[in-house]
Every structure is written in structure tokens, then in C-alpha cells.
Design an enzyme around this catalytic site. Structure first.
Site, PDB file in Angstrom:
ATOM      1  N   GLY A 170       9.526  -8.843   1.761  1.00 34.43           N
ATOM      2  CA  GLY A 170      10.876  -8.635   1.253  1.00 34.43           C
ATOM      3  C   GLY A 170      11.322  -7.189   1.266  1.00 34.43           C
ATOM      4  N   ARG A 196       3.827   1.050   2.994  1.00 30.66           N
ATOM      5  CA  ARG A 196       3.405   0.180   4.088  1.00 30.66           C
ATOM      6  C   ARG A 196       3.828  -1.254   3.788  1.00 30.66           C
ATOM      7  NH1 ARG A 196      -0.824  -3.038   4.761  1.00 30.66           N
ATOM      8  NH2 ARG A 196      -1.613  -3.463   6.836  1.00 30.66           N
ATOM      9  N   TRP A 197       5.087  -1.548   4.099  1.00 26.92           N
ATOM     10  CA  TRP A 197       5.529  -2.938   3.964  1.00 26.92           C
ATOM     11  C   TRP A 197       5.626  -3.558   5.350  1.00 26.92           C
ATOM     12  CZ3 TRP A 197       9.824  -0.541   0.658  1.00 26.92           C
ATOM     13  CH2 TRP A 197      10.704   0.202   1.433  1.00 26.92           C
ATOM     14  N   ARG A 256       0.840  -1.191   0.000  1.00 31.39           N
ATOM     15  CA  ARG A 256       0.000   0.000   0.000  1.00 31.39           C
ATOM     16  C   ARG A 256       0.881   1.249   0.000  1.00 31.39           C
ATOM     17  NH1 ARG A 256      -4.396  -0.704   4.404  1.00 31.39           N
ATOM     18  NH2 ARG A 256      -3.022   0.487   5.764  1.00 31.39           N
ATOM     19  N   ASP A 286      -9.129  -2.433   4.657  1.00 30.97           N
ATOM     20  CA  ASP A 286      -8.260  -3.521   4.217  1.00 30.97           C
ATOM     21  C   ASP A 286      -9.087  -4.765   3.895  1.00 30.97           C
ATOM     22  OD1 ASP A 286      -5.945  -4.994   3.642  1.00 30.97           O
ATOM     23  OD2 ASP A 286      -4.843  -4.016   5.248  1.00 30.97           O
TER      24      ASP A 286
END
Length: 494
Positions: free
Chosen positions: A204, A198-199, A186, A294
Site C-alpha cells: 500500500g 523499502r516498500w 524495512r 531477509d
């Protein structure tokens, strides 16, 4: 193996879809804020076509790009994105399982029969171009160019929803493509030249960010918008960490990925994307991201995530912007998940051979619950399968509930599954509960962020040491009588 043409870019896939009557143009003005979400979800729930919004609006201002949505709104289009018909997906899954763990070659005849595997390996090697269509136009780092949606009424602002985020770890070279990561994360638009990425910690991109953070150096990042279907699906797949998404996209596409050097960051990017956002993530620079709706059907909490400073934007002449919306299923990710379920089954069987079928219900967010059909042969086997699945892939570590059933139970039929649970499961003997295991922190039911329990339900017939009672016999109608009844009723009701 492929029955459809190679789609080198998004436009080729759209042209194919239009030829199949699967692309609809919407000329009327549609607002990017909330209204477009309603239109695309309505189309998805009807099994409708890809939508092209030619007059997307941000208030009174007309967007500079047409917006494409509902690209993978049907299972058939997800399969088509891999060059397959829907009935070819399981066979392709078996091919991928063989490619991942090939058996030893036995003689020249066997070697020649493996030519498709060799060809797939050759196609997995990306090709570097001197210039690419995505760099036809260079634009200032102004994100107002991007017609990002604000999907839900409680969202914090515009959101880029189909970004393929390209990263590599610190101490790697630009050309070390095997170390690249492609992920769909995101991306909140924070300002004219800033995005929030937004990881999550297990992804990864986050691992690469930690390596740059540890070195206290800015991290180069590129975001590809409007990629070809194979790149999009490869970035979305929960691949093992050792498998390169760039290489895997070549296998899915049926042709090598073509890359070009980014203009302002030391990265290689998809040459045939529609738009590339280039920039840097500086150590420790974060901003509050969210809330956003979400896939759970809830809004996320507001949390700090890294900020990307955009250094330049390149794009094609007359670019297209690809968008989607995420919410409580059914949504586009859940449709993709259903096809990935079939694609992954042969890989699962290779690791856990007694698995016959596995279903991840879309209504359970596509991974929170699994129903597994096994060929049961010994006591305790159902529990062994549960533990094997929880430890097999990162995504299964977020599966809260696994229900194991026998081969005579259809795992995709809730009526069958509930009957098995009601007649073959004892709550004391057949329920396994694990505590403090990894969990998606988006799960608000978890007692602690990132940690939760697991529930395993053995709904199989009990054998050997599993029971001291004689097990009941399942009632069945003789197949000859069933056939006779069908013929009789056809004549009577004709």
C-alpha cells in the site's frame, strides 16, 4: 470474546507479560551491531521471554533508550497481543470472517445476537485526540537518538525493523482515515535525518507513493515506533486493500484506535506509540538500499528505494525502542505467521468451502508453500482449489507450491503428506505447472525478477474420470482393537 485486558499501548502489554513471567531484563552491555541479534534469536528458539536490553551499545556509546525485542517470540504472545488465548484464535477468525461477509439478519433475536459484531464495528472507528503521550517530547531530526540494530554481518548499516509506516494517497485529506495505509517496511538509516523506505510494488505504501509521484508533489510520511500490539499486528497482516489497518486494529484491540495530529506533516498518527518520525518523500529522490539479510535466509540485492527526509521526532518521556530481527525461520515473523494461519483459515473457508485445513510451513518462509486439506467430492476439485487460492489474496500469489490432500491426511504432518504424495500422486497426471505468474522478487530461484512458475500437486485419492483403475483400500486397525491394545499395554508397562 476477549479473555485478556485491552492493551492501549506497548507498556501495558509489557506489564502484562512481566506479570506472567514473560519479560526478562538484561542489564549487561549488549552491542546493537550483530550481538543483539544472536541474543534475541537464541531466546526465540528456546521459546523464551520478551527481552528488555537496558544497556544497548553502539560501540562505546550507550543507547538513549532501552531496546525491547522478542515481543512476539511465541505463538501464545501473538495471541495475547489480540487479547486472546491461543485456543481462542480459530474462533476469533470465524468472527472476523463473519464481520467481513455478514449474512442477512433474520428477526430481532438474530439482530440482538449480533451485538458483538456491531460493537466491533463501533470499535473500528478511530478517535482523534488533541494531544497524545507520543508528543510529550519534541526532538530535532537526529536519528542517532534511535538505537537501530545492524542485525547481520553482511548488512549495509543500521536498520529500523518494526516501523509502522503511515501514508495516505494524493488527493486525500488528513481526516480520510479509511484511505490510510499502515505497513511494516524495512527502513535503512542513511544519515542523521534521512531514511530509505523499502516498500515493494504490491504494498500500500508504494501505491500511495506512485500517486504523489504522478502529481510531482512531496509525500507526507510518518513512522510510528513502539506501537501497541493490535496496531503492530494489523500493520503486519496481509489484509485486503479495502480493509483499513487503523479500523482493523480497533477490532483486534477491543477498543478504538486513538490518533493525534502530527506536528510537521498532514497526517494523523498513533497517539500511544513510543516514538514518531515525521518527514517527507520527495518525487524521484532515491538511494541504494541494502544489502540486508531477509526472511529467505539470504541477503537481498542492492536496489534504489525512496528516501524519507525526517522533519521532526516526537516521543514519550523515557521512550522504549521496539526491535526485531528477520532471517531464515524460525524468526519472529514466522511465529506471527503461524498464528495468522489459524486466524485466516475461516476467511479462506468462506471463499473455498471445501477447505478443511491449510498449513503454511514456517520453514518455507511462511508463504512459499501451502498444504491444503479438502473434503473431496468430484474429479478436478483439487485443481480448482489450487487456482482459487492463487487468486484469492495477494500473499497467495507468491505461494510457489500448493499440495492438496484428502481429509484423512494431516496436512501439518510431513510423514502423512509425503505418504500421500508417494501413493496418490502421479507426476504426469497430477502435477500442474503454471508459467510467468507473479512472484516475490526476493525469490532468487525465479528465472525473471517478479515472475516465476507455480507448482500444484494433487495428492488426493483419484475418483471418477481422474482414473481408469480401481483404487486401493487404505489399511486401518479397528478402533476397538486400538483401544484394547492401549489398555493392555498400560497394564503391562505400568
Amino acid at each position: 470474546m476477549r479473555s485478556l485486558p485491552v492493551f492501549p499501548d506497548l507498556r501495558a502489554f509489557l506489564a502484562y507479560a512481566e506479570g506472567q513471567g514473560e519479560l526478562a531484563h538484561i542489564a549487561e552491555p549488549v552491542q546493537l551491531r550483530h550481538e543483539m541479534t544472536a541474543v534475541q534469536l537464541a531466546a526465540l528458539r528456546l521459546g523464551g521471554p520478551i527481552l528488555r536490553f537496558d544497556d544497548a551499545r553502539q560501540g562505546e556509546r550507550r543507547a538513549q533508550m532501552p531496546v525491547i525485542t522478542n515481543l512476539f517470540g511465541t505463538s501464545e504472545r501473538v495471541a495475547a497481543g489480540m487479547g486472546l488465548t491461543l485456543d481462542q484464535v480459530p474462533t476469533f477468525g470465524e468472527f472476523l470472517a463473519a464481520l467481513r461477509s455478514p449474512s442477512p439478519v433474520e428477526g430481532m433475536r438474530d439482530a440482538l445476537s449480533r451485538w458483538p459484531v456491531l460493537r466491533a464495528a463501533l470499535q473500528s472507528r478511530p478517535k482523534l485526540l488533541r494531544r497524545g503521550p507520543v508528543q510529550e517530547v519534541a526532538a530535532p531530526p537526529d536519528l542517532s537518538l534511535i538505537p537501530a540494530q545492524t542485525p547481520w554481518s553482511g548488512d549495509a548499516g543500521p536498520l529500523i525493523t518494526w516501523p509502522v509506516v503511515v501514508t495516505r494517497p494524493h488527493a486525500s485529506d488528513r481526516g480520510q482515515l479509511s484511505r490510510y495505509n499502515l505497513g511494516v517496511y524495512r527502513a535503512q538509516v542513511l544519515g542523521p535525518d534521512r531514511l530509505i523506505l523499502r516498500w515493494l510494488a504490491h504494498r500500500g505504501g508504494a501505491a500511495h507513493y506512485c500517486s504523489w509521484l504522478h502529481a510531482n508533489e512531496p509525500m507526507p510520511v510518518a513512522i510510528a515506533l513502539g506501537c501497541d500490539p493490535a496496531t503492530l499486528l494489523s500493520a503486519a497482516l496481509p489484509l485486503p486493500e479495502t480493509v483499513s489497518e487503523l479500523a482493523f486494529s480497533g477490532v483486534l484491540r477491543g477498543a478504538r484506535a486513538e490518533l493525534v495530529a502530527a506536528k510537521t506533516v498532514p497526517l494523523l498518527v498513533p497517539a500511544h506509540a513510543e516514538v514518531i518520525l515525521e518527514g517527507w518523500v520527495h518525487p524521484g529522490e532515491t538511494a541504494s538500499e541494502g544489502p540486508f539479510g531477509d526472511h529467505t535466509g539470504y541477503y537481498n540485492s542492492v536496489e534504489p528505494f525512496p528516501v524519507m527526509r525526517v522533519s521532526t521526532i516526537t516521543h514519550r518521556q523515557d521512550p522504549l525502542y521496539l526491535s526485531t530481527v528477520t532471517g531464515r525461520p524460525p524468526d519472529e515473523p514466522s511465529v506471527i505467521g503461524e498464528v495468522f494461519n489459524s486466524l485466516a483459515l475461516p476467511v479462506i473457508r468462506a471463499q473455498v468451502p471445501e477447505v478443511i485445513d491449510l498449513w503454511l510451513p514456517a520453514a518455507a518462509c511462511s508463504y512459499r508453500m501451502a498444504v491444503v486439506q479438502i473434503d473431496k467430492r468430484y474429479p478436478g476439485q483439487a485443481r480448482r482449489v489450487m487456482m482459487a487460492l492463487w487468486g484469492m489474496l495477494t500473499q497467495f500469489s507468491y505461494t510457489k507450491t500448493i499440495i492438496v490432500v484428502d481429509r484423512d491426511i494431516n496436512p501439518r504432518s510431513w510423514d502423512d503428506v509425503v505418504w500421500a504424495m508417494a501413493t496418490r500422486m502421479d507426476p504426469v497426471r497430477d502435477v500442474m505447472v503454471l508459467d510467468r505468474t507473479p512472484m516475490d522478487y526476493l525469490d532468487f530461484a525465479s528465472p525473471r525478477e517478479g515472475l516465476a512458475g507455480k507448482l500444484g500437486i494433487d495428492a488426493t485419492t483419484k475418483i471418477g474420470a481422474e482414473t481408469n483403475r480401481e483404487w486401493g483400500r487404505v489399511m486401518q486397525i479397528d478402533p476397538e482393537h486400538e483401544a484394547r491394545a492401549e489398555c493392555l499395554l498400560q497394564r503391562v508397562l505400568a
